[in-house]
Design an enzyme around this catalytic site. Structure first.
Site, PDB file in Angstrom:
ATOM      1  N   ASP A 153      39.349  35.224  43.714  1.00 56.21           N
ATOM      2  CA  ASP A 153      38.982  33.924  43.161  1.00 56.21           C
ATOM      3  C   ASP A 153      39.488  32.858  44.137  1.00 56.21           C
ATOM      4  OD1 ASP A 153      37.980  31.906  41.612  1.00 56.21           O
ATOM      5  OD2 ASP A 153      38.877  32.575  39.748  1.00 56.21           O
TER       6      ASP A 153
HETATM    7  C1  BGC Z   1      36.875  29.889  39.241  1.00 59.07           C
HETATM    8  C2  BGC Z   1      35.759  30.883  39.474  1.00 59.07           C
HETATM    9  C3  BGC Z   1      34.712  30.319  40.389  1.00 59.07           C
HETATM   10  C4  BGC Z   1      35.375  29.861  41.675  1.00 59.07           C
HETATM   11  C5  BGC Z   1      34.401  29.334  42.716  1.00 59.07           C
HETATM   12  C6  BGC Z   1      37.375  29.267  40.534  1.00 59.07           C
HETATM   13  O1  BGC Z   1      38.223  28.206  40.262  1.00 59.07           O
HETATM   14  O2  BGC Z   1      37.935  30.524  38.571  1.00 59.07           O
HETATM   15  O3  BGC Z   1      35.209  31.273  38.249  1.00 59.07           O
HETATM   16  O4  BGC Z   1      33.716  31.263  40.640  1.00 59.07           O
HETATM   17  O5  BGC Z   1      36.311  28.852  41.366  1.00 59.07           O
HETATM   18  O6  BGC Z   1      33.844  28.142  42.360  1.00 59.07           O
END
Ligand code: BGC
Length: 757
Positions: A282
């Protein structure tokens, strides 16, 4: 002797199967042979160019330079065929090996045609609809150059304080698994090389929804039994459906953050589940392991890659430290090659290695994005997601020529219709409730007043308004707002009050300890009911709310979540009766935050709570609240009524290879045609680990005309009765199983059957 030959043959045969499943792709192997260690590490780097896009250049200087140097495997936050073509051009024409980029994005509930938030969509219990939604989202997103999506989010969530409950499918592993599968199938289709399909990412592996105290990013500590039986099934369902990538979660599991957890990413995901795609972190979750207490950037990056993480989102820990770790013998070159292979295989699956410009067709956006057809779908999906929580005095549906006072801070707001995690949607294109009601009922006399702010608390509003003004605090005093609404109410025949949460009151980093409707609006609701006029509450939220007070009031309540771009039209379709609501809750709604975590699949304990609900000393119960939720999982009303009868099993016994047919007759006894979601629950009465009191095992959505009856049948086999035992073996144990078929999880058992040895 014979047996030995047979087993040798079997092992050899299985070995071939294993090899063929993992078969190497010649095009990828050729590339790998040509790559330096640095170039392999480059493939593991995922960047987002951020601000560079708006000013016209495809990517900011830095990203561009890194792509040219072969230091980037994918980007996200870049869209439109032109920009994606330019980005691919840089990769293909200016980097040494010309390897195209993965182009990622967060398309969580529709691309530009935004649907209801996922929690809302799950309330439709309509897997065809959910799959179709994902398919349309893929068509729109790929028309805009995107080939890789960071969805579905399948985290089981039983804590409505957690803002990201909005992004998932609720509390139940069975329903969550069905949704996971439908979404993966919808995004990926049958052939990922088709230009209208995109690779899906199941996230957030794992257990993210169980963050302690409902506080986002918090720790998770859970038994393996609970993981396997309740939290892991939706991720596994996505893997079984062939999801191309998996995203790790921010939390730790058994003391090791997911992004560095070898048990999770290798032993479970790859070895036990047979996942063959790639794993992405993530956003900066590799770097965040430093704050978790796992060491410096080099140490956490090595931990991650050795655990089985292939791609590092934004943090650049892989890019900046892995070579050093290889030199120092902390990471093997083979580990890096394997990770690079998985990224290249993904590019191969998408057809990018043959044609980097597969998703850069300039003629597509106009044909495929925000079409009338897609908006019609969004409208339909929204109507199916609404849940009628309370009926009062047959106020609903409203006549299309009614004299209506429409009030509430969410009644005429474009900014709050799309819901959380809709970065690709444009709030300005959304239809507010006022507009939708006028569209659908042009004969009605509809007057509007705001009535109250979403919240009067300026410091709260500031925290919510990070992406724009979701909570708009009026220049007029709360008293003036209220008075204007009451004046309108008095001269109308019926009041429709649109109240609840602003978009950013749920979602990422939007946890709440108080999940009631904010005070400013509660006051408005009370005053409106005091007028004595019929009141319909149209309730908007990204989570289950504590509406104990409102359920006691003489009002009808329609839960609409955040309905998406067609919000107003969809709400009007339902409140004026063009569609009879059929949604059912996918979370239990608590009576108070004190009951959290609450879900229908709880165990009975050795001292079950009293059935009467009356407090009893030395039983599992509270001094100050019943155990039961305010509204149970699976609950939802209709303008009509349904009666269940003749619920039975066709046999008292189920053999280990057979099936038993469970059936019920459902009759529409009310005054409208309508749809009902028929649910089957079972209870494994005796088994080697304590069972839940009941478990959803199947459901069917049926249409019944007024007065019509239908018999719904469910075929149950021993496979459906399996669970993970204390050795984590997936087994069905012989014995008695009780069951019921009903319109919600709150029902008595109707009968039982016995699984034989
Ligand atoms: C979130 C994810 C997301 C990623 C990219 C993160 O903060 O937890 O769900 O896909 O950002 O945008």
């Amino acid at each position: 002797m014979k047996r030995t030959y047979l087993s040798i043959f079997c092992i050899a045969f299985m070995g071939t199967l294993f090899l063929s499943a993992q078969e190497k792709i010649p095009q990828v192997e050729e590339l790998l042979k040509k790559m330096t260690l640095e170039e392999k590490i480059g493939q593991l780097n995922l960047l987002t160019p951020g601000g560079g896009i708006a000013t016209g250049s495809v990517v900011s200087e830095d990203v561009e330079t890194k792509i040219k140097a072969g230091n980037v495997g994918g980007v996200f936050g870049v869209s439109s065929p032109e920009k994606v073509r330019q980005a691919q051009d840089i990769a293909v024409k200016s980097s040494r090996l010309g390897i195209p980029l993965l182009i990622g994005s967060d398309i969580i509930h529709g691309y530009k045609t935004t649907y209801p938030i996922p929690l809302g969509l799950s309330s439709s219990w309509d897997m065809e609809l959910i799959q179709e939604g994902a398919k349309i989202a893929a068509k729109e997103a790929t028309a805009d150059g995107i080939n890789w999506n960071f969805s579905p989010m399948v985290d089981i969530a039983r804590d409505p304080r957690w803002g990201r409950i909005a992004e998932g499918a609720g509390e139940d592993p069975y329903l969550g698994s069905q949704v996971a599968k439908a979404m993966v199938n919808g995004y990926q289709g049958e052939d990922l090389t088709q230009p209208n399909t995109m690779m899906a990412t199941v996230k957030h592996m794992a257990l993210y929804g169980a963050a302690e105290a409902g506080r986002d990013y918090n720790s998770v500590d859970m038994s393996r039994l609970k993981m396997f039986n309740e939290y892991l099934p939706p991720y596994k369902a996505a893997v079984d459906a062939g999801v191309g990538s998996v995203m790790t979660s921010f939390n730790d599991i058994d003391g090791i953050p997911a992004s560095g957890n070898k048990w999770l990413l290798t032993d479970l995901l790859r070895e036990r589940w047979g996942f063959e795609g790639f794993v992405v972190s993530d956003y900066t979750s590799v770097n965040e392991m430093i704050a978790h207490g796992m060491g410096d950037l080099q140490a956490v990056s090595a931990l991650a890659i050795n655990a089985g993480l292939d791609m590092d989102m934004v943090g650049e820990g892989f890019l900046t430290t892995l070579k050093k770790s290889v030199d120092e013998g902390k990471v093997s070159e083979e580990t890096i090659t394997n990770a690079a292979r998985r990224i290249l295989e993904a590019k191969h699956k998408l057809g990018l290695l043959d044609d980097p410009y597969r998703y850069s067709d300039e003629s597509r956006p106009e044909k495929d994005i925000l079409t009338e057809e897609n908006r019609d779908f969004a409208r339909k999906a929204a109507t199916r997601s609404f849940v009628l929580l309370k009926k009062h005095d047959n106020t609903l549906p409203l006549a299309k020529n009614a004299n209506i006072a429409l009030v509430g801070p969410l009644a005429n707001s474009k900014n709050n219709m799309l819901g959380t995690w809709a970065p690709t949607g444009d709030p300005q294109l959304s239809i507010p409730i006022l507009e939708g009601m006028k569209n659908v009922a042009s004969e009605a006399n509809i007057t509007y007043a705001k009535g109250a702010n979403i919240s009067d608390d300026t410091s709260f509003a500031k925290k919510v308004n990070v992406f724009g003004e979701r909570i708009q605090i009026s220049d007029e005093s709360p008293e003036t707002l209220l008075k204007k609404a009451l004046d309108l109410a008095k001269s109308s025949d019926v009041i429709v009050a649109v109240v609840g949460e602003a978009t950013e009151m749920s979602g990422e980093a939007a946890s709440r300890t108080d999940i009631t409707i904010p005070d400013a609006q509660k006051k408005l609701i009370r005053e409106l009911t005091n007028t004595g006029k019929p009141v319909v509450l149209v309730l908007m939220s990204g989570r289950p709310l504590d509406i104990s007070e409102e359920m006691q009031l003489p009002v009808s309540i329609l839960q609409i979540w955040h309905p998406g771009v067609e919000a107003g039209n969809a709400v009007a379709d339902v409140i004026f009766g063009d569609y009879n609501p059929s949604g059912k809750l996918t979370n239990s709604w608590p009576r108070s935050v004190g009951q959290i975590p609450i879900h229908y699949r709880m165990k009975t304990t050795g001292r079950p709570g009293p059935e009467s609900g009356e407090f009893q000393k030395f039983k599992t119960n509270y001094l100050d609240s019943p155990n039961s939720p305010l509204l149970p999982f699976g609950y939802g009303l209709s303008y009509t009524d349904f009666e269940y009868s003749d619920v039975k099993a066709n046999s008292k016994e189920l053999s280990s290879t057979g099936t038993v047919t469970l059936s019920a007759t459902i009759t529409n006894t009310g005054d409208y045609d309508g749809e009902e979601i028929v649910q089957l629950y079972i209870h494994d009465k005796v088994r080697s680990i304590t069972p839940p009191g009941k478990e959803l095992k199947a459901f069917k959505k049926i249409m019944l005309k007024k007065g019509e009856s239908k018999t719904v049948t469910f075929e149950v086999s021993p496979e459906d009765l399996k669970f993970y035992n204390s050795d984590l073996k997936y087994v069905a144990e012989p014995g008695e199983f009780e069951f019921f078929i009903a319109g919600s999880s709150d029902s008595e058992f109707d009968g039982s059957f016995t699984l034989k040895d």
